[in-house]
Design a protein around this motif. Structure first.
Motif, short mmCIF file in Angstrom:
data_model
loop_
_atom_site.label_atom_id
_atom_site.label_comp_id
_atom_site.label_asym_id
_atom_site.label_seq_id
_atom_site.Cartn_x
_atom_site.Cartn_y
_atom_site.Cartn_z
N VAL A 197 4.49 34.67 21.55
CA VAL A 197 4.30 36.05 21.10
C VAL A 197 3.17 36.16 20.10
CG1 VAL A 197 6.72 36.63 21.48
CG2 VAL A 197 6.01 35.74 19.27
N GLU A 198 2.44 35.05 19.88
CA GLU A 198 1.51 35.07 18.77
C GLU A 198 0.34 36.04 18.95
OE1 GLU A 198 0.61 31.31 21.23
OE2 GLU A 198 2.34 32.39 20.51
N HIS A 199 0.04 36.44 20.18
CA HIS A 199 -1.09 37.34 20.38
C HIS A 199 -0.64 38.80 20.49
CE1 HIS A 199 -3.68 33.92 20.73
NE2 HIS A 199 -3.04 33.47 21.79
N MET A 200 0.64 39.05 20.32
CA MET A 200 1.14 40.41 20.42
C MET A 200 1.15 41.05 19.05
SD MET A 200 4.34 39.80 22.99
CE MET A 200 4.77 41.53 22.99
N PRO A 201 0.53 42.21 18.87
CA PRO A 201 0.56 42.86 17.56
C PRO A 201 1.99 43.25 17.21
CG PRO A 201 -0.32 44.35 19.22
CD PRO A 201 -0.18 43.02 19.88
N PRO A 202 2.40 43.06 15.96
CA PRO A 202 3.76 43.41 15.59
C PRO A 202 3.97 44.91 15.65
CG PRO A 202 2.47 42.84 13.64
CD PRO A 202 1.62 42.51 14.83
N SER A 203 5.16 45.32 16.08
CA SER A 203 5.49 46.74 16.06
C SER A 203 5.62 47.19 14.62
CB SER A 203 6.82 46.95 16.80
OG SER A 203 7.87 46.37 16.06
N ASP A 204 5.62 48.52 14.46
CA ASP A 204 5.78 49.07 13.11
C ASP A 204 7.08 48.59 12.50
OD1 ASP A 204 3.38 50.35 13.31
OD2 ASP A 204 4.22 52.30 13.81
N ASP A 205 8.15 48.52 13.33
CA ASP A 205 9.44 48.07 12.83
C ASP A 205 9.37 46.63 12.35
OD1 ASP A 205 12.40 48.18 12.50
OD2 ASP A 205 12.33 46.71 14.11
N VAL A 206 8.75 45.75 13.15
CA VAL A 206 8.63 44.35 12.75
C VAL A 206 7.77 44.23 11.50
CG1 VAL A 206 7.62 42.12 13.42
CG2 VAL A 206 9.05 43.38 15.04
N ALA A 207 6.69 45.00 11.42
CA ALA A 207 5.82 44.94 10.26
C ALA A 207 6.56 45.36 9.00
CB ALA A 207 4.59 45.82 10.48
N GLU A 208 7.33 46.44 9.09
CA GLU A 208 8.09 46.91 7.93
C GLU A 208 9.15 45.90 7.52
OE1 GLU A 208 9.64 50.73 8.82
OE2 GLU A 208 7.67 51.66 9.06
N ARG A 209 9.83 45.32 8.51
CA ARG A 209 10.86 44.32 8.20
C ARG A 209 10.23 43.08 7.59
NH1 ARG A 209 13.31 43.16 13.58
NH2 ARG A 209 14.73 41.79 12.45
N ALA A 210 9.08 42.68 8.11
CA ALA A 210 8.40 41.51 7.56
C ALA A 210 8.00 41.75 6.12
CB ALA A 210 7.18 41.15 8.41
N ASP A 255 3.05 36.98 7.10
CA ASP A 255 2.64 37.01 8.50
C ASP A 255 3.50 36.06 9.34
OD1 ASP A 255 0.72 38.82 7.80
OD2 ASP A 255 -0.95 37.40 7.83
N ALA A 256 3.91 34.95 8.74
CA ALA A 256 4.81 34.04 9.45
C ALA A 256 6.15 34.72 9.72
CB ALA A 256 5.01 32.76 8.64
N ARG A 275 3.15 28.56 6.33
CA ARG A 275 3.06 27.42 7.26
C ARG A 275 1.68 26.78 7.21
NH1 ARG A 275 7.84 28.05 7.18
NH2 ARG A 275 9.28 28.15 8.95
N GLY A 276 1.10 26.72 6.00
CA GLY A 276 -0.15 26.02 5.83
C GLY A 276 -1.37 26.79 6.26
N GLY A 277 -1.21 28.05 6.60
CA GLY A 277 -2.35 28.86 6.98
C GLY A 277 -2.86 28.62 8.39
N GLY A 278 -2.18 27.78 9.15
CA GLY A 278 -2.62 27.50 10.51
C GLY A 278 -2.27 28.61 11.48
N PRO A 279 -2.85 28.59 12.67
CA PRO A 279 -2.56 29.63 13.66
C PRO A 279 -1.10 29.58 14.09
CG PRO A 279 -3.81 27.83 14.65
CD PRO A 279 -3.81 27.58 13.18
N VAL A 280 -0.55 30.74 14.42
CA VAL A 280 0.85 30.83 14.81
C VAL A 280 1.14 29.91 15.99
CG1 VAL A 280 2.61 32.38 15.74
CG2 VAL A 280 1.09 33.16 13.92
N TRP A 295 4.06 18.48 16.27
CA TRP A 295 3.18 19.22 15.35
C TRP A 295 2.43 18.26 14.44
CZ3 TRP A 295 5.14 23.15 11.10
CH2 TRP A 295 4.04 23.84 10.57
N GLN A 296 3.13 17.27 13.88
CA GLN A 296 2.46 16.31 13.03
C GLN A 296 1.43 15.49 13.81
OE1 GLN A 296 2.00 15.85 10.07
NE2 GLN A 296 1.50 13.72 9.65
N LEU A 297 1.74 15.16 15.04
CA LEU A 297 0.78 14.39 15.84
C LEU A 297 -0.48 15.22 16.09
CD1 LEU A 297 0.76 11.55 17.03
CD2 LEU A 297 1.50 12.55 19.21
#
Length: 500
Positions: free
Chosen positions: A4-17, A110-111, A149-154, A207-209
């Motif tokens: 889901v990382e390329h999907m813009p968050p809905s207003d609801d998800v953004a507010e909850r985040a 954002d995470a 999460r270290g600033g890395g991509p989702v 992930w570590q690898l």
């Protein structure tokens, strides 16, 4: 799990985040910097001493809807504005600048948005223990960036995020036998797959690898390291993220992870690994002597490669089956505070009876290990499991993580006691008690806590029950000042045990 990382968050998800991320940041600001300001009305008001501004919030243990007073009126601030406000206040308060922490705060928010979107598309595990380990969307309630999460991509971390209800196979590596470094009992690793002649098996977190891949390229090229595929089964990431649970093998495996999560880069540091057997042996001995149902999940040993000692290290930890009482269900203590489907806090007919049972299981082993063996358990919410019977009543406590254990006299008794009080009372009991009281208005958790603590014959108990303050860890200032994650610093908090 659907990506889901390329999907813009809905207003609801953004507010909850925003709300999820603001609560722990506000908790830190209020605990460490802000000053209570008398104001009529239902909301709490604080003065920010650096600039004299007034901050108003709604709610109790999880502050919400922050507002700042300006031009004669209250103005709502979103999470981005809150980060700017906190950074400006800390610059004024400390006289120092920090560009890294505000970025972590934004990364954490954002995470959370990515996790909320992912959780909407996944099904929680049926096992209530795994569900509890994977429930921490807010995370540490007193950290400014608990989900960074270290600033890395989702896309790099979401497939391994416990909060997204993930599971995945481990990568299996072969390390040339003459380059294996290990200590303790690591035999369980050899059951995870088959290594070719001349090599020993070493599981790796995917992930570590990925993070360490470039540094290991030469070792793969010259044969010191070979890829052997993946495990035939999935593991479940626990709340600690880098520690995974393999239910079939009844094991926990703890990996290095070169990512800053809360205060520390979660690498298995050489100095910690070299003292692991000493601290774990002391904890095992303490629990064997204590009697009662409490259990210690032993970090049996570690294995790694000499040429990548910290990068490829893995710790083997006891599973649950040999420790949990028959018929009981273990649950992560931190999940009781966060809330999850099936939490016993939502169901006890008599909350006071439940709380007294909880205290009877959690407090005695922590105090007993300290008093009789000089073992200082890091008994905070994420290192503590509580097993409940079919009625949801606590019947056992289990503790883990030898890396966080301190031993007397390697640390002074005073320093060990301060750490114990912070972890057990401030971080753990205060939060579980507050979560229970929030669900059952009228319940005061502190008289029962005082009675339980008073039962134990330690010279420090009288001071604990009469001192005006308790030590509160200053995670916001620690991160702003760039202190080492293990360098805990405390400020005095009002002691609710006194009035109880």
């Amino acid at each position: 799990m659907e990506r889901v990382e390329h999907m813009p968050p809905s207003d609801d998800v953004a507010e909850r985040a925003d709300a999820y991320a603001a609560a722990p940041l506000l908790n830190c600001l209020i605990r460490e910097v802000a000053q209570p300001h008398p104001e009529p009305g239902g909301r709490r008001v604080y003065r920010l001493p650096g600039g004299g501004r007034l901050l108003r919030v709604r709610g109790g243990r999880r502050p919400a809807e922050p507002e700042v007073h300006a031009d004669g009126a209250w103005h709502r601030v979103d999470h981005t504005e809150l980060v700017k406000l906190v950074a400006d206040e800390l610059r004024r308060h400390t006289g120092l600048s920090n560009d890294e922490l505000p970025a972590e705060m934004i990364d954490s928010r954002d995470a959370v948005a990515a996790l909320l979107a992912a959780r909407a598309r996944t099904v929680p595990p049926e096992d209530p223990y795994l569900r509890s380990e994977q429930s921490l969307v807010t995370g540490h309630p007193y950290h400014p960036a608990p989900k960074a999460r270290g600033g890395g991509p989702v896309a790099a971390w979401l497939p391994y995020a416990p909060e997204a209800h993930t599971r995945f196979p481990l990568v299996l590596l072969g390390v040339r036998e003459d380059l294996v470094v290990e200590e303790g009992d690591t035999s369980a690793l050899d059951t995870l797959g088959q290594a070719p002649p001349g090599y020993r098996l070493l599981p790796a977190h995917p992930w570590q690898l990925d993070l360490a891949g470039r540094d290991l390229a030469e070792a793969f090229a010259d044969g010191r390291l070979v890829r052997l595929g993946r495990t035939a089964f999935d593991v479940w990431p626990t709340a600690a993220i880098r520690t995974v649970h393999a239910p079939g093998a009844d094991l926990f495996l703890k990996f290095s992870l070169d990512v800053r999560i809360t205060n520390d880069v979660r690498r298995l540091w050489r100095h910690d690994l070299l003292k692991l057997r000493r601290t774990d042996t002391a904890a095992v001995a303490a629990f064997a002597d204590l009697g009662g149902p409490a259990a210690w999940l032993s970090d049996r040993g570690y294995r790694t490669a000499a040429f990548a000692f910290e990068e490829l290290a893995v710790v083997v930890r006891d599973g649950l089956r040999g420790h949990v009482r028959p018929g009981a269900t273990p649950l992560l203590a931190a999940a009781l505070v966060e809330g999850f489907d099936g939490s016993p806090l939502d169901g006890p007919a008599d909350a006071a009876v439940w709380w007294e049972a909880y205290l009877r299981q959690v407090v005695p082993p922590v105090l007993g290990a300290f008093a009789r063996h000089g073992v200082v358990l890091e008994a905070h919410l994420q290192n503590s499991l509580v097993a409940v019977d079919p009625d949801g009543i606590p019947v056992q406590a289990l503790f883990r993580d030898a890396e966080g254990v301190k031993l007397l006299p390697e640390v002074s008794r005073a320093a060990g006691w301060e750490r114990l009080v912070y972890c057990l009372v401030v971080n753990h009991l205060a939060e579980v008690g507050a979560a229970l009281a929030e669900r059952r208005p009228g319940l005061d958790p502190w008289p029962a806590a005082r009675r339980e603590l008073a039962r134990h014959d330690l010279p420090e108990i009288t001071g604990l029950l009469t001192a005006p303050t308790l030590p509160g860890k200053t995670n916001l200032l620690l991160r702003w000042l760039g202190a080492d994650g293990a360098d805990a610093r405390y400020l005095p908090l009002p002691n609710p045990l006194v009035s109880a």
